[in-house]
Structures are given as structure tokens and as C-alpha cells.
Design an enzyme around this catalytic site. Sequence first.
Site, PDB file in Angstrom:
ATOM      1  N   ARG A  14      18.279 -38.341  16.650  1.00 29.22           N
ATOM      2  CA  ARG A  14      19.122 -38.714  17.794  1.00 29.22           C
ATOM      3  C   ARG A  14      18.413 -39.700  18.730  1.00 29.22           C
ATOM      4  NH1 ARG A  14      18.585 -32.480  19.639  1.00 29.22           N
ATOM      5  NH2 ARG A  14      19.300 -32.331  17.501  1.00 29.22           N
ATOM      6  N   ASP A  26      20.788 -39.571  10.791  1.00 30.26           N
ATOM      7  CA  ASP A  26      20.554 -38.136  10.856  1.00 30.26           C
ATOM      8  C   ASP A  26      19.299 -37.880  10.044  1.00 30.26           C
ATOM      9  OD1 ASP A  26      22.320 -35.357  11.344  1.00 30.26           O
ATOM     10  OD2 ASP A  26      20.784 -35.254   9.787  1.00 30.26           O
ATOM     11  N   SER A  62      15.078 -34.353  15.106  1.00 31.12           N
ATOM     12  CA  SER A  62      16.292 -35.141  14.897  1.00 31.12           C
ATOM     13  C   SER A  62      16.076 -36.646  14.994  1.00 31.12           C
ATOM     14  CB  SER A  62      17.297 -34.706  15.954  1.00 31.12           C
ATOM     15  OG  SER A  62      18.280 -35.677  16.126  1.00 31.12           O
ATOM     16  N   ARG A 119      16.146 -25.848  10.308  1.00 25.73           N
ATOM     17  CA  ARG A 119      15.361 -25.834  11.555  1.00 25.73           C
ATOM     18  C   ARG A 119      15.546 -24.516  12.280  1.00 25.73           C
ATOM     19  NH1 ARG A 119      16.644 -31.995  12.983  1.00 25.73           N
ATOM     20  NH2 ARG A 119      15.057 -32.776  11.550  1.00 25.73           N
ATOM     21  N   ASP A 171      31.261 -33.780  11.612  1.00 25.66           N
ATOM     22  CA  ASP A 171      30.743 -32.459  11.238  1.00 25.66           C
ATOM     23  C   ASP A 171      29.995 -31.723  12.348  1.00 25.66           C
ATOM     24  OD1 ASP A 171      28.653 -34.232  11.327  1.00 25.66           O
ATOM     25  OD2 ASP A 171      27.933 -33.905   9.298  1.00 25.66           O
ATOM     26  N   HIS A 172      29.432 -32.478  13.295  1.00 24.25           N
ATOM     27  CA  HIS A 172      28.587 -31.824  14.306  1.00 24.25           C
ATOM     28  C   HIS A 172      29.363 -31.255  15.488  1.00 24.25           C
ATOM     29  CE1 HIS A 172      25.300 -33.616  12.112  1.00 24.25           C
ATOM     30  NE2 HIS A 172      24.412 -33.109  12.943  1.00 24.25           N
TER      31      HIS A 172
HETATM   32  C1  MIC Z   1      19.825 -31.927  13.460  1.00 18.99           C
HETATM   33  O1  MIC Z   1      19.786 -31.326  12.400  1.00 18.99           O
HETATM   34  O2  MIC Z   1      19.003 -31.757  14.380  1.00 18.99           O
HETATM   35  C2  MIC Z   1      20.897 -32.968  13.656  1.00 18.99           C
HETATM   36  C3  MIC Z   1      21.789 -32.497  14.714  1.00 18.99           C
HETATM   37  O3  MIC Z   1      21.643 -33.119  12.480  1.00 18.99           O
HETATM   38  C4  MIC Z   1      20.215 -34.279  14.026  1.00 18.99           C
HETATM   39  C5  MIC Z   1      21.119 -35.360  14.408  1.00 18.99           C
HETATM   40  C6  MIC Z   1      21.637 -35.272  15.795  1.00 18.99           C
HETATM   41  O4  MIC Z   1      20.916 -34.890  16.712  1.00 18.99           O
HETATM   42  O5  MIC Z   1      22.775 -35.659  15.973  1.00 18.99           O
HETATM   43  C7  MIC Z   1      19.247 -34.835  13.013  1.00 18.99           C
HETATM   44  O6  MIC Z   1      18.650 -34.074  12.304  1.00 18.99           O
HETATM   45  O7  MIC Z   1      19.000 -36.055  12.988  1.00 18.99           O
HETATM   46 FE1  SF4 Z   2      24.215 -30.450  10.438  1.00 19.97          FE
HETATM   47 FE2  SF4 Z   2      21.720 -31.281  10.926  1.00 19.97          FE
HETATM   48 FE3  SF4 Z   2      22.279 -28.702  10.516  1.00 19.97          FE
HETATM   49 FE4  SF4 Z   2      22.449 -30.353   8.533  1.00 19.97          FE
HETATM   50  S1  SF4 Z   2      20.601 -29.849   9.675  1.00 19.97           S
HETATM   51  S2  SF4 Z   2      23.937 -28.767   9.039  1.00 19.97           S
HETATM   52  S3  SF4 Z   2      23.213 -32.201   9.516  1.00 19.97           S
HETATM   53  S4  SF4 Z   2      22.959 -29.975  12.217  1.00 19.97           S
END
Ligand code: MIC
Ligand code: SF4
Length: 755
Positions: A645, A160, A643, A448, A95-96
Site C-alpha cells: 500500500r 499487492d 503490504s 499475515r 476483494d478487499h
Molecule cells: C495485505 O495483505 O496486507 C493487503 C491488504 O493485501 C496489502 C494490500 C493493501 O494494503 O491494500 C498487500 O499485501 O499489499
Molecule cells: Fe487479501 Fe492480502 Fe489477505 Fe490475500 S493476503 S486475502 S490479498 S488481504
Amino acid sequence: MAFDIEMIQKVYANMAERVDKARELVGRPLTLSEKILYSHLWEGMPSQAYTRGKDYVDFAPDRVACQDATAQMALLQFMHAGKSKVAVPTTVHCDHLIQAKVDAKTDLARAKQQSNEVFDFLSSVSDKYGIGFWKPGAGIIHQVVLENYAFPGGMMIGTDSHTVNAGGLGMLAIGVGGADAVDVMSGMAWELKFPKLIGVKLTGKLSGWTAPKDVILKVAGILTVKGGTGAVVEYFGEGATAMSCTGKGTICNMGAEIGATTSTFGYDASMDRYLRSTGRPDVADAANKVAQHLTADPEVYANPEQYFDQVIEINLSELEPHLNGPFTPDLATPISKMKEEAIKNNWPLKIEVGLIGSCTNSSYEDIARAASLAKQVSEKNLKTKAQFTITPGSETVRYTIERDGFIDTFDKIGATVFANACGPCIGMWDREGAEKEERNTIVHSFNRNFSKRADGNPNTLAFVGSPELVTALAIAGDLGFNPLTDTLINEDGQEVRLDEPTGNELPLKGFDVEDPGYQAPAEDGSGVQVVVNPTSERLQLLAPFDPWDGKNITGAKLLIKAFGKCTTDHISMAGPWLRFRGHLDNISNNMLIGAVNAYNQKTNAVKNQLTGEYDAVPAVQRAYKAKGVPSIVVGDHNYGEGSSREHAAMEPRFLGVKAVLVKSFARIHETNLKKQGMLALTFAHEADYDKIQEDDTINFVDLVDFAPGKPLTLEFVHADGSKDVIIANHSYNESQIGWFVAGSALNLIAAAGKA
Ligand code: MIC
Ligand code: SF4
């Protein structure tokens, strides 16, 4: 039938006995959070009561979910664990890595081509190790999990931070780094500090313009981005039971934005309805049989102050729609005050784009309510002033809303429907003109809004609101518009008012989908080959990190003293860098490039102490690494917010940073650092942050005596020869010190696998 129904039935079969035992040990009625925690202990039957916020406890989560951007590193690590199959049901979701640019079809086709190698890798690793694989286009991890896997009273972890979304269906779902996921996939215990408990009592009832999103926007305003750290937030009250299950999901989803370990709601009729509507009557039936264990004991909600560490009460009947932002999700402004605030702060009033959807807000109800506003555009002869985009959370939702005519309605206001993926929420948005870095305002229903997050432009001010408010604001094109009180001028010059949004919680005709995008793993995966091309720029097999040499670290240089907010987006940016998530060396070139250097207030410009010159952070660190010079990073409060990550921890580890010393950490990042064999330290005296100077050389005095509960002493030698001795606290227990000694947690698992 639901996936893994036997596993769910087993959890329920054990529940009564374990909950009863826990109640006896704790000696009082239990919250739902405690019931789930105590019924998921690694040891099975509870044998002692734990101290909240203090004891480290081993748990046995029921399942694991990973998304493509983090799964690469998680699975590269898992491949070292020496297992032939995952020990608990696990899924991977693509999805990312799908960039939003033109429309769903074009963008998906392009992504499949560009990230073919990564999708193939994830698909074949999934096939080999018994992991369910959700193909690109199937949807966003958290929406797919809610629709297919989440179940009341269960415990899951996911790589995540928004894994917490599944709390909407009464789970304890927790975001973790890949190394934690590897523990569980390998059949080992998963460790967590027993959380504190925050109770949120929802009285009254949502109505009119107010949506579940406003509950969490309000809570974020109260608790701030770090107020939930180390705690589970449990929602209850008449306002909670009256709300849809997916609305509960939205609230839990954004619990990540207050740093909460997770959030949850007790089992109720809305969850039963959602389970049945998503084709899981078997789970609903099973849950109904143990319903009393899937919510708190009645005494708890009657007298919450006695059972929670903190209680917040919100009257939904009085709650106003909110917009949170810019640049931080806890800056909460009720819509009636927005105009005033915007003018005071000089935020551009003109809205350029309204974006709805994402994992946070793309339920059927969200889309139906937003569409009820879009419909009024033609009915009232209005013109939509801002651009408008939709990212559906899953193919099931997309297919169903298309069937029910909502996509048509959005089409009529000129909306773009992007692929069922993260897209603009994570910087995967090729927004026209973003490179000009013009100051501008957008509103979205994501979670976010950190600087640069959506389109890479540091001058984009993003405000977070409910999908219905975002739609109304996009129609008006004006941040100061309050749909509750203000009118709009239509194409005939008449003043018109938008009617309140309306929409069904669930589709009357049920959900429908042609191809949900799921691929089941091979029964026997032993013959499946996983190939990683050694010259790939996207994927790189991991080499183990070196163990600790048993000596004090001396002569370390200060790499950067980060100033102010330093989220994982600042440490390891997403957007264009997502493509290197499976290649540690390549992605390390983004290490800390978004962090502000406290000495010159610039990003990505730090002093190389070996040459005296200023250069990019990764370049300076690579220079230290080449000379074998250790280094440390210093930071402010809530370092690593955002995140899950683990790249934000692996990159510094890989490039030779030894320690990160900050005022406070976000939970997941602190654990990620520990797992990768780094020293995650906090100032015993916060004011010592100010003593650290740009040319400092750092010596650890007593690392050789590293022990649980014993602070470490660091000597900061300044350029003029004077020095400050700084005491650093840490939260390592015995086994976590073992990770540091071994070089990483994975080194220990791999050694055990070989033994
Ligand atoms: C996000 O919302 O910041 C992400 C991208 O989903 C991350 C995960 C990632 O960095 O791959 C998260 O929230 O953990
Ligand atoms: Fe994707 Fe993270 Fe955004 Fe949700 S918050 S849509 S998991 S990047």
C-alpha cells in the site's frame, strides 16, 4: 481460450533467442529466475550481464493486476498520466472492501451498498482505459490471477504484495506500489534492482498431515521476515515437481512474508494439469513447446551452490506441520512442540476460531483436504469446539466445492462461508466481541498475523497454519493438540483419532462456474465518463506534490522515533481505514497510529514540539504542516514490512514529512517512498538510532549535493544545544533523484504526457 493468448505466444516466441543470448553474456547455465528476467528486459534483446543485488535494470512486465484497495490510488494517479488506454493487459479486482460478518450473500449485498461509489469508480475507470474488471464477489485477486492470467515464464506486477502468488504457475510476479503500476500501464519501463537468488531444494515427498504451507512456514522460520529482501526464491527438486500447482502458489504467496522480491517454480506437469483444468489448454500447449526455457538449465539444479547466492535444503519426507505466530509470520513452531511453547509463553490454549481460505490457501485441494477432516466430525461423533469460517478464493472455487458437496460438509460442523474476498485476513471482519479486547487465540490459513490484523483486537493471538491443520485444531479447540499423535474424546466419551487428510489436487469433474464475475472493458472507452464527487469522503482527485525547492531541509522536527516492528499495518492501518483508500486527506488521519513511540512505548502519542503536549501522530503532523515546519520519521529494521500500500508513503508525503530514516527498509515501501518524492534513508551506523532524542531539530547539511552513492549528512540538534552528526545512506540512482527533485515520479510522467 485463455485471456491475452497472443501476448503469451509473443513472449514464448521471443524466449529462445533471448535466453540463449543471456546465457552467452552471463557465461554459464541460467536459473529460471534469470531466464525470465533476461527475457523481459525493456530493451528486448539482452546486451550485457547484470550484477545481482546491485544494478538497477529496466524491465517490461507482461501484465498488471490491481485490487480495489490499492487500485483507487493507482488509477487516480494513472488518470494524470495523459493516456487513453493501458499499454499492457491490466485487471482490477474487487476483494478487499467486503466485510465478513454474517454470510457471503448478506455481506456482499451490504458491501455493494456501502462501497457502491468506489466500485462504480473502479468499474468506469476500467471501462474507459481498457482494463478487465472483476466485480465484488468474483474472488480474491491472486486466486483469480492464478486461475485466469498467470502463465509459466511470464513477468507481471501487481499492486499487492501477494502478487507473488502467481509464482506457483512459474511466473515472476512482483508486488509493487501503485506508482510502479502506473509506469507500466502508461507504457514505460519498470525498474527493479537485479535481484539476488536464493535456491530452495525440496527433497523427499509431502505426505500425511504435512502440506505445502508447511514448506513456507519452515522457510520463514529459517529466513525470518527480512531474509528474502532483494532476492528471488527459486524452488526445485523432486519435492517440488511432486507438489500441486496450487500448493506451489501457497509457497510463493507467503514469500512476501520473508520480504522476497518474489518466488517461483520451474514449469512441470502439475502446471500443465492446472492450466488444462482451468480451461487454458492453449497456454499449456504453448508452454510445452518452450518447456526447456521455462525451468532452469539442468546444471543449475544439479549443482545449485554454484548458481544461487544461498541454498536451503528441506526434506519434505521429514517436514512436520508447523504453526507460525503469534504476531509475526516467522515465529515457526513444529506442531509437536506447540503445547510446550504455548505453556511456556502463556499463549491461551483454547482456540476461539479457525479460519480457512484467503488468497493463500483456498485451492480445490486445500478445501478438499480440510473437508475430509470436517467429514470425520459426524462420522466419529465429535463436536467442533471452535467456530469455523471459510473464505473461498474465487467464485470458480466456491461454485465447484459447493457442487462437490464440501460446503455441505462444512455446514454440518457449523461453519460460516464468507464472501469470496479478503474479509478477516485484512481486518474486514466484524467479529462479535472484538471490541472487548480480550486475550484470545485464533488459528488461520492466511499469511499475515500482525497485531490487530484480523479483528482489530491487539490481544488476539493469531497462528498461521495449513488449512488441514487449522481444521483439525478448530475441531479440537486446543492449540496444544497434535493430530499426528493425540486423540480426542467424542460425544460418547470414546477416544478417537482423526485420520490423515486426503483430497484431490483438482476436481475430477473439472471446475465449473455460472457467473465468474468478469466485466470486459469497452472497445473504445473515450466516451466513458469517470465522475468523482468533490464532496465524497471516499474518493478525492489528486493534486500534484510540490517539487523540491533545491535547498537543504533545515529546522525539521522529529515526528516519531518508531520502536521495533513497524509494518505497513502500523503506518497505514487497514480494516476500518480501507474505506478511505481513495481519499488521501481522509486516510492520512491514520498515519503511523499503530507505531510505538520509542520514548513512551505508547502508540499514537507523540510530543508536539511546538507546544510540548502529547497528541495523536496525525494531529501533531498536521500542526507542523499548518506552521510550515518540516519533519522526519525515524524507524528500526525492515521498516514498512508487509503490504504494497503506497498510502504508507503518500500520507507522510501529503502531511509534510520530508524523510524517513531507518535501520533498514522493506523493498516495496522503500520504492514507494522514493516514487512519492520522499527521502528514504538508512543509518550508516545503526547505533545512531539511539542518539536521536525526542526534542531533536534536524538540519540536512548537504542535500544540495544529493547524488547516487553519496551518503547524506544530517545534524541532530538536541534540546540542550548539543548535537550529533549522523550519516545517512541511500540507494537513489540518478533517475530516482529526479523523482525527488520533481516532487514525485508521477509529476515527471505527467510533464512528459503534456510535452
Ligand atoms: C495485505 O495483505 O496486507 C493487503 C491488504 O493485501 C496489502 C494490500 C493493501 O494494503 O491494500 C498487500 O499485501 O499489499
Ligand atoms: Fe487479501 Fe492480502 Fe489477505 Fe490475500 S493476503 S486475502 S490479498 S488481504
